[in-house]
Design a protein around this motif. Structure first.
Motif, mmCIF file in Angstrom:
data_model
loop_
_atom_site.group_PDB
_atom_site.id
_atom_site.type_symbol
_atom_site.label_atom_id
_atom_site.label_comp_id
_atom_site.label_asym_id
_atom_site.label_seq_id
_atom_site.Cartn_x
_atom_site.Cartn_y
_atom_site.Cartn_z
ATOM 1 N N THR A 1 0.833 -1.208 0.000
ATOM 2 C CA THR A 1 0.000 0.000 0.000
ATOM 3 C C THR A 1 0.869 1.261 0.000
ATOM 4 O OG1 THR A 1 -0.177 -0.277 2.383
ATOM 5 C CG2 THR A 1 -2.091 -0.904 1.098
ATOM 6 N N SER A 2 2.089 1.152 0.554
ATOM 7 C CA SER A 2 2.982 2.322 0.602
ATOM 8 C C SER A 2 3.598 2.636 -0.754
ATOM 9 C CB SER A 2 4.119 2.103 1.610
ATOM 10 O OG SER A 2 3.615 1.859 2.886
ATOM 11 N N VAL A 3 3.536 1.678 -1.681
ATOM 12 C CA VAL A 3 4.111 1.909 -3.018
ATOM 13 C C VAL A 3 3.061 1.645 -4.097
ATOM 14 C CG1 VAL A 3 6.516 1.449 -2.373
ATOM 15 C CG2 VAL A 3 5.074 -0.467 -3.061
ATOM 16 N N ALA A 4 1.779 1.857 -3.724
ATOM 17 C CA ALA A 4 0.671 1.468 -4.600
ATOM 18 C C ALA A 4 0.597 2.269 -5.899
ATOM 19 C CB ALA A 4 -0.650 1.582 -3.850
ATOM 20 N N ASN A 5 1.131 3.477 -5.910
ATOM 21 C CA ASN A 5 1.138 4.288 -7.133
ATOM 22 C C ASN A 5 2.279 5.301 -7.058
ATOM 23 O OD1 ASN A 5 0.223 6.513 -5.516
ATOM 24 N ND2 ASN A 5 -1.823 5.598 -5.590
ATOM 25 N N LEU A 6 2.443 6.084 -8.131
ATOM 26 C CA LEU A 6 3.603 6.988 -8.180
ATOM 27 C C LEU A 6 3.555 8.051 -7.096
ATOM 28 C CD1 LEU A 6 4.232 7.511 -11.998
ATOM 29 C CD2 LEU A 6 5.461 6.051 -10.379
ATOM 30 N N ASP A 7 2.335 8.462 -6.770
ATOM 31 C CA ASP A 7 2.197 9.468 -5.735
ATOM 32 C C ASP A 7 2.741 8.943 -4.399
ATOM 33 O OD1 ASP A 7 1.328 11.986 -5.022
ATOM 34 O OD2 ASP A 7 -0.443 11.100 -4.026
ATOM 35 N N ARG A 8 2.351 7.717 -4.091
ATOM 36 C CA ARG A 8 2.841 7.086 -2.857
ATOM 37 C C ARG A 8 4.354 6.877 -2.922
ATOM 38 N NH1 ARG A 8 -1.850 4.133 -0.859
ATOM 39 N NH2 ARG A 8 -3.189 5.868 -0.319
ATOM 40 N N ILE A 9 4.829 6.451 -4.081
ATOM 41 C CA ILE A 9 6.270 6.200 -4.216
ATOM 42 C C ILE A 9 7.041 7.506 -4.012
ATOM 43 C CG2 ILE A 9 8.103 5.473 -5.840
ATOM 44 C CD1 ILE A 9 6.196 3.377 -6.930
ATOM 45 N N ARG A 10 6.454 8.612 -4.472
ATOM 46 C CA ARG A 10 7.098 9.911 -4.272
ATOM 47 C C ARG A 10 7.197 10.228 -2.779
ATOM 48 N NH1 ARG A 10 4.150 12.595 -7.508
ATOM 49 N NH2 ARG A 10 5.514 12.377 -9.314
ATOM 50 N N LYS A 11 6.118 9.954 -2.057
ATOM 51 C CA LYS A 11 6.115 10.218 -0.611
ATOM 52 C C LYS A 11 7.156 9.352 0.094
ATOM 53 C CE LYS A 11 1.597 12.187 0.035
ATOM 54 N NZ LYS A 11 0.476 11.765 -0.825
ATOM 55 N N VAL A 12 7.228 8.102 -0.325
ATOM 56 C CA VAL A 12 8.212 7.185 0.254
ATOM 57 C C VAL A 12 9.627 7.709 -0.033
ATOM 58 C CG1 VAL A 12 9.230 4.885 -0.081
ATOM 59 C CG2 VAL A 12 6.767 5.104 0.302
ATOM 60 N N ALA A 13 9.833 8.166 -1.269
ATOM 61 C CA ALA A 13 11.153 8.674 -1.646
ATOM 62 C C ALA A 13 11.547 9.854 -0.758
ATOM 63 C CB ALA A 13 11.151 9.084 -3.118
ATOM 64 N N LYS A 14 10.580 10.730 -0.488
ATOM 65 C CA LYS A 14 10.877 11.896 0.367
ATOM 66 C C LYS A 14 11.287 11.458 1.762
ATOM 67 C CE LYS A 14 8.119 15.385 -1.963
ATOM 68 N NZ LYS A 14 6.716 15.802 -2.094
ATOM 69 N N ARG A 15 10.584 10.467 2.266
ATOM 70 C CA ARG A 15 10.889 9.963 3.602
ATOM 71 C C ARG A 15 12.303 9.367 3.637
ATOM 72 N NH1 ARG A 15 8.157 7.985 8.337
ATOM 73 N NH2 ARG A 15 6.074 8.583 7.725
ATOM 74 N N ILE A 16 12.624 8.636 2.595
ATOM 75 C CA ILE A 16 13.951 8.010 2.522
ATOM 76 C C ILE A 16 15.034 9.097 2.463
ATOM 77 C CG2 ILE A 16 15.472 6.593 1.070
ATOM 78 C CD1 ILE A 16 12.871 5.118 0.139
ATOM 79 N N ILE A 17 14.788 10.110 1.643
ATOM 80 C CA ILE A 17 15.792 11.168 1.484
ATOM 81 C C ILE A 17 16.043 11.889 2.809
ATOM 82 C CG2 ILE A 17 16.255 13.406 0.379
ATOM 83 C CD1 ILE A 17 14.937 12.280 -2.156
ATOM 84 N N ARG A 18 14.982 12.073 3.571
ATOM 85 C CA ARG A 18 15.156 12.731 4.873
ATOM 86 C C ARG A 18 16.124 11.951 5.761
ATOM 87 N NH1 ARG A 18 10.226 12.778 8.016
ATOM 88 N NH2 ARG A 18 9.108 12.562 6.061
ATOM 89 N N VAL A 19 15.908 10.639 5.805
ATOM 90 C CA VAL A 19 16.749 9.785 6.654
ATOM 91 C C VAL A 19 18.178 9.734 6.119
ATOM 92 C CG1 VAL A 19 17.016 7.415 7.516
ATOM 93 C CG2 VAL A 19 14.744 8.413 7.317
ATOM 94 N N TYR A 20 18.286 9.668 4.808
ATOM 95 C CA TYR A 20 19.594 9.596 4.153
ATOM 96 C C TYR A 20 20.362 10.911 4.349
ATOM 97 C CZ TYR A 20 22.837 9.670 0.156
ATOM 98 O OH TYR A 20 23.944 9.796 -0.640
#
Ligand code: ASP
Ligand code: MG
Length: 404
Positions: free
Chosen positions: A11-30
């Motif tokens: 559900t967290s990667v269900a579409n591009l919009d979600r994938i974008r949100k996930v990417a932002k979260r990852i970038i913050r941690v990185y």
């Protein structure tokens, strides 16, 4: 700086919009200086549709080829995530299961991880890459693609965290943590801050779908701290940890399942070999039995009761009718309208009276218990299905789980 493994479910990667949100979260941690390895599931629903597609050809698709097919779901999401991360200016690289050298046995569709050679991932991390690994898949010793069973990307993530000695394995799912009971059933359910591996294991095997059981076994074996949380909110979720790190609560959660049915054989001859006949036939049909109760009666006859998954109920009844004839049992009775309610807590190891309390609480509500089973940290009662909600609520209250 920490090494963090993050797993995002379908559900967290269900579409591009979600994938974008996930990417932002990852970038913050990185960007905070951490090393990040991301494990992804397929987009929600994709694994199911791929299975259906294969089944449109045949009921029994070639198992090796089915794994090749299913692995594409995760191939899609890791590549999309990396394209997204790169487009946001963040260095990322995807690895499929075999490229990440996740080695499994060759049980297609339910392979077990036998080893991970993490050298390539480690090398990529030292070059400050975000590494996105396709979950749910690996390769056998001969290089065939294998998959790890439904929900298997949890196991991929925990196994990678173990191999990399990560500081934490964060599992992002569609619930924000592990609750004292099902919040849909009991409005007083509370999110647990911590839960012990063994408690999580019991909950997972009792149908709480937060984490794949195998992932919890892995985490326990290698002492991987697991953080179950949601990618839709910022709050912390639930930490799955060693028992020593728990506050001393006697009971941590109440679970229930309506997925089982009960079968009773009456007046079964009480002599060696009978139980063996009954359960061998069931096992040969690939049916997994859960609870078993046998009574002793006068006159060399006994009643034998057991539970099976509801999906296998009809098959099991048909088998037992034949078995009953062959062993001379009187009748086969079945009941599909049962529920199993369980009280779970590592504190039970050192507290007596939990079972008595559970039975008393149910008795007060006039709920009849028809089967009981216990383990060191769990007591389960089978009751009539219609009392499930009531039983869960009164037990939740009686064991003090309502108050935070
Ligand atoms: N995509 C696989 C499944 O749906 C693996 C996973 O999601 O963990 O079962
Ligand atoms: Mg999943």
């Amino acid at each position: 700086m920490a090494l963090i493994v993050q797993k995002y479910g379908g559900t967290s990667v269900a579409n591009l919009d979600r994938i974008r949100k996930v990417a932002k979260r990852i970038i913050r941690v990185y960007s905070a200086g951490n090393d990040v390895v991301v494990v992804l599931s397929a987009m929600a629903g994709v694994t199911d549709s791929l299975i259906q597609l294969a089944h449109q050809i045949t009921n029994d698709p070639n198992r090796r080829e089915l794994d090749v097919l299913l692995a594409t779901g995760e191939q899609t999401t890791v590549s999309l995530l990396c394209i997204m991360l790169e487009s946001m200016g963040c260095p990322a690289i995807s690895l499929l299961g075999h490229q990440a050298e996740i080695v499994t046995d060759r049980a297609f569709g339910q392979a077990r991880i036998v080893g991970i050679h993490a050298t390539r991932i480690k090398e990529l991390l030292t070059r400050r890459k975000i590494v996105a690994v396709a979950g749910f898949q690996g390769r056998d010793q001969e290089g065939n693609i294998t998959t790890l069973g439904r929900g298997g990307s949890d196991t991929s993530a925990v196994a990678l965290a173990a191999a990399l000695k990560a500081d934490v394995c964060e599992i992002y799912t569609n619930v924000d943590g592990v609750y004292t009971t099902d919040p849909n059933l009991c409005k007083d359910a509370k999110k647990l801050h911590k839960i012990a591996y063994d408690e999580m294991l019991e909950m997972a095997s009792l149908g709480a779908k937060v984490l794949q059981s195998r992932a919890v076994e892995f985490a326990k074996k290698f002492g991987v701290p697991v953080h179950v949380r949601s990618s839709f909110v910022e709050e912390e979720g639930t930490m799955v940890v060693e028992e020593e790190d728990m506050e001393r609560l006697v009971v941590s959660g109440i679970t229930y399942t309506k997925d089982e049915a009960r079968i009773t054989l009456t007046k079964v001859p009480d002599r060696p070999g009978i139980a063996s006949t009954i359960f061998t036939r069931i096992a040969e049909a690939g049916i997994v039995v859960d609870m078993i109760i046998q009574n002793t009666r006068k006159g060399g006859l006994t009643d034998l009761t057991f539970t099976v998954p509801k999906d296998d109920y009809r098959k099991a009844m048909a088998i037992q009718k034949e078995v009953a004839k062959s062993i001379g049992a009187e009748q086969v009775l079945g009941d599909e309208h049962i529920a199993k309610v369980s009280v779970i807590g590592v504190g039970m190891r050192s507290h007596s009276g939990v079972a008595a309390k559970m039975f008393t609480v149910l008795a007060k509500e006039n709920i009849n218990i028809t089967m009981i089973s216990t383990s060191e940290i769990k007591i389960s009662c089978v009751i009539e299905e219609k009392y499930t909600e009531l039983a869960v609520r009164v037990l939740h209250h009686a064991f003090g789980l309502d108050s935070p």
